[in-house]
Design a protein around this motif. Structure first.
Motif, short mmCIF file in Angstrom:
data_model
loop_
_atom_site.label_atom_id
_atom_site.label_comp_id
_atom_site.label_asym_id
_atom_site.label_seq_id
_atom_site.Cartn_x
_atom_site.Cartn_y
_atom_site.Cartn_z
N GLY A 1 -19.21 34.87 54.82
CA GLY A 1 -19.71 36.19 55.20
C GLY A 1 -20.05 36.33 56.67
O GLY A 1 -19.98 35.38 57.46
N ASN A 2 -20.46 37.53 57.04
CA ASN A 2 -20.75 37.85 58.43
C ASN A 2 -21.88 37.02 59.01
O ASN A 2 -21.96 36.80 60.22
CB ASN A 2 -21.09 39.33 58.57
CG ASN A 2 -19.90 40.23 58.30
OD1 ASN A 2 -18.76 39.81 58.48
ND2 ASN A 2 -20.15 41.45 57.87
N ASN A 3 -22.79 36.56 58.13
CA ASN A 3 -23.91 35.78 58.64
C ASN A 3 -23.53 34.34 58.94
O ASN A 3 -24.33 33.57 59.44
CB ASN A 3 -25.07 35.80 57.64
CG ASN A 3 -24.70 35.15 56.31
OD1 ASN A 3 -23.53 35.11 55.95
ND2 ASN A 3 -25.68 34.64 55.60
N MET A 4 -22.29 33.94 58.61
CA MET A 4 -21.82 32.59 58.90
C MET A 4 -20.46 32.64 59.58
O MET A 4 -20.36 32.92 60.76
CB MET A 4 -21.76 31.75 57.60
CG MET A 4 -23.12 31.26 57.13
SD MET A 4 -23.84 30.06 58.29
CE MET A 4 -25.38 29.70 57.43
N ALA A 5 -19.39 32.43 58.82
CA ALA A 5 -18.06 32.33 59.43
C ALA A 5 -17.40 33.68 59.68
O ALA A 5 -16.48 33.78 60.49
CB ALA A 5 -17.15 31.47 58.55
N ASN A 6 -17.85 34.72 58.97
CA ASN A 6 -17.29 36.06 59.14
C ASN A 6 -15.77 36.06 58.95
O ASN A 6 -15.00 36.50 59.79
CB ASN A 6 -17.64 36.61 60.52
CG ASN A 6 -17.30 38.10 60.64
OD1 ASN A 6 -17.18 38.79 59.65
ND2 ASN A 6 -17.16 38.57 61.87
N THR A 7 -15.35 35.56 57.78
CA THR A 7 -13.91 35.42 57.53
C THR A 7 -13.43 36.25 56.34
O THR A 7 -12.28 36.12 55.93
CB THR A 7 -13.55 33.95 57.26
OG1 THR A 7 -14.21 33.51 56.07
CG2 THR A 7 -13.94 33.08 58.42
N ASP A 8 -14.28 37.10 55.78
CA ASP A 8 -13.88 37.86 54.60
C ASP A 8 -12.70 38.78 54.88
O ASP A 8 -11.92 39.09 53.98
CB ASP A 8 -15.06 38.70 54.07
CG ASP A 8 -16.11 37.82 53.41
OD1 ASP A 8 -15.73 36.74 52.94
OD2 ASP A 8 -17.28 38.23 53.36
N GLY A 9 -12.56 39.26 56.11
CA GLY A 9 -11.51 40.22 56.42
C GLY A 9 -10.21 39.60 56.90
O GLY A 9 -9.33 40.31 57.37
N LEU A 10 -10.06 38.29 56.78
CA LEU A 10 -8.84 37.63 57.24
C LEU A 10 -7.68 37.89 56.27
O LEU A 10 -7.88 38.39 55.17
CB LEU A 10 -9.09 36.13 57.37
CG LEU A 10 -10.13 35.72 58.43
CD1 LEU A 10 -10.23 34.21 58.51
CD2 LEU A 10 -9.78 36.29 59.79
#
Length: 407
Positions: free
Chosen positions: A58-67
């Motif tokens: 999620g955005n609070n860590m790796a922020n990779t949900d939108g890859l």
């Protein structure tokens, strides 16, 4: 000298092993087996919760949900604790379906059509086989699912540094074709295996020396494929490699419901297996849906007079001869005659799609807003209209679906 092992030290060892997921492995063979689906409850824990997901995507860590790996997927989900392990299920894509059975006022979205999701979180109270959807809803509804590679296309692995200082760093690997099994860093010419944390991060604490970026990294997938890549900077970034091996046994597949059916490198990732049934041969052929590029295994024309038995195609069991009758309803719910074209009879699973002009229709035969030719339901079920484009095998007591009755 012998060091005594106390009960307290055993507990410490077990706690450390659990914390770092030592010995935890994803049962990829079982989870990808479409002939023996995973089953459990489908629940929901609310939309907008991905930032707090255990997998650190999620955005609070790796922020990779939108890859790219989540492109086209229906939602993200939390996996039940037994199958989540110590985050070994993170980054796994699944194809799931609600069976229509359960309690509550908001069933699995989409009725009984197949949907896709990315595992980004852990559901500690969920039992084996169950999933918790990151959507608003209520109730407890039966689901069945199987694991599948993610639709990464031609994109590469993503490396995200979530914490770093001069003493240590922690890294998240995402946008993977299939889930990870192992991450290693090259420090002073030596490959050092990182211990996966319970929140799906791979930390390094200068165990064998100082680290510098760009940093060589070696990643191993659940399929056993090993890639050597580079973490480009102290803030992470895109790698240059991507997994291509699904590790899936073709004989365990009925349909492959992931979008990039040829794999990121253009190579075939699933090959159909030829099976023999009584008096007939079933061979693999490909039918592509314009909506989701689903590969299906269908029965070839038989030269024998013997009936097909126990042949599975696109989620329905084909049997012949079929003695159960089916009520054929028009869009206005009037009984109509079947189309003239001959289609070998087959039996649709309970609550499965038996007609309509969406989802599986183009993989069975022509799309029609009526019961499909040859489709029959099990004893005690009949094919009724479910909504404007979907027909479903429902209990015979339901002349019309509840959705139609409420209109």
């Amino acid at each position: 000298m012998t060091v005594p092992v106390t009960i307290a030290s055993l507990y410490c060892i077990l706690f450390y092993a659990t914390l770092h997921g030592i010995g935890a492995q994803l049962d990829w063979d079982a989870m990808t087996n479409q002939r023996s689906l995973q089953t459990g409850d489908g629940t929901s824990y609310g939309a907008g919760q991905d930032d707090e997901g255990t997998c650190s995507y999620g955005n609070n860590m790796a922020n990779t949900d939108g890859l790219p790996w989540s492109s086209g997927l229906t939602m993200t989900v939390a996996m039940n604790d037994p199958q989540f392990g110590a985050s070994v299920a993170c980054g796994m894509c699944i194809t799931f379906q609600g069976t229509g059975t359960g309690i509550g006022t908001e069933p699995i979205p989409g009725g009984t059509e197949w949907q896709t999701a990315l595992v980004t979180n852990r559901c500690p109270e969920c039992l084996f086989g169950s999933i918790d959807q990151a959507i608003n809803g209520n109730g407890r509804w039966q689901v069945q699912w199987f694991a599948t590679p993610c639709p990464v296309g031609n994109s590469k692995l993503m490396y995200s540094i979530t914490v770093i200082d001069q003493y240590w760093f922690s890294l998240v690997v995402s946008n993977t074709f299939v889930p990870l099994q192992l991450v290693e860093y090259q420090i002073n010419g030596v490959w050092w295996p990182a211990a996966r944390s319970v929140n799906n991060q791979w930390p390094y604490h200068r165990e064998i020396g100082n680290f510098n970026f760009p940093l060589p990294i070696r990643v191993t997938s659940v399929a056993g494929e090993v890639l050597v890549d580079t973490v480009p900077s102290s803030s992470g970034g895109w790698g240059t490699q991507q997994f291509t091996d699904t590790g899936i046994d073709p004989k365990s597949q009925i349909i492959s419901n992931y979008y990039d059916v040829t794999g990121p490198d253009g190579s075939a990732t699933l090959a159909g297996a030829t099976e023999t049934s009584t008096g007939s041969t079933v061979s693999a052929s490909t039918s592509t849906s314009t909506a989701s590029s689903i590969t299906t295994v269908t029965a070839s024309a038989s030269t024998s007079t013997s009936p097909l038995t126990n042949v599975v195609t696109t989620g329905v069991t084909v049997t012949s001869p079929v003695t159960d009758s089916v009520t054929i309803l028009s869009p206005s719910n009037q009984i109509v005659s079947s189309p003239a074209a001959y289609v070998a009879p087959y039996t649709v699973v309970n609550y499965g799609q038996c007609g309509g002009n969406k989802v599986y229709c183009d993989m069975v035969h022509d799309c029609v807003d009526a019961v499909w030719t040859g489709a029959t339901c099990n004893a005690g079920f009949q094919c009724n209209r479910y909504d404007a484009t979907w027909w479903q095998c429902q209990p015979s007591s339901k002349r019309l679906s509840r959705r139609m009755q409420l209109r």
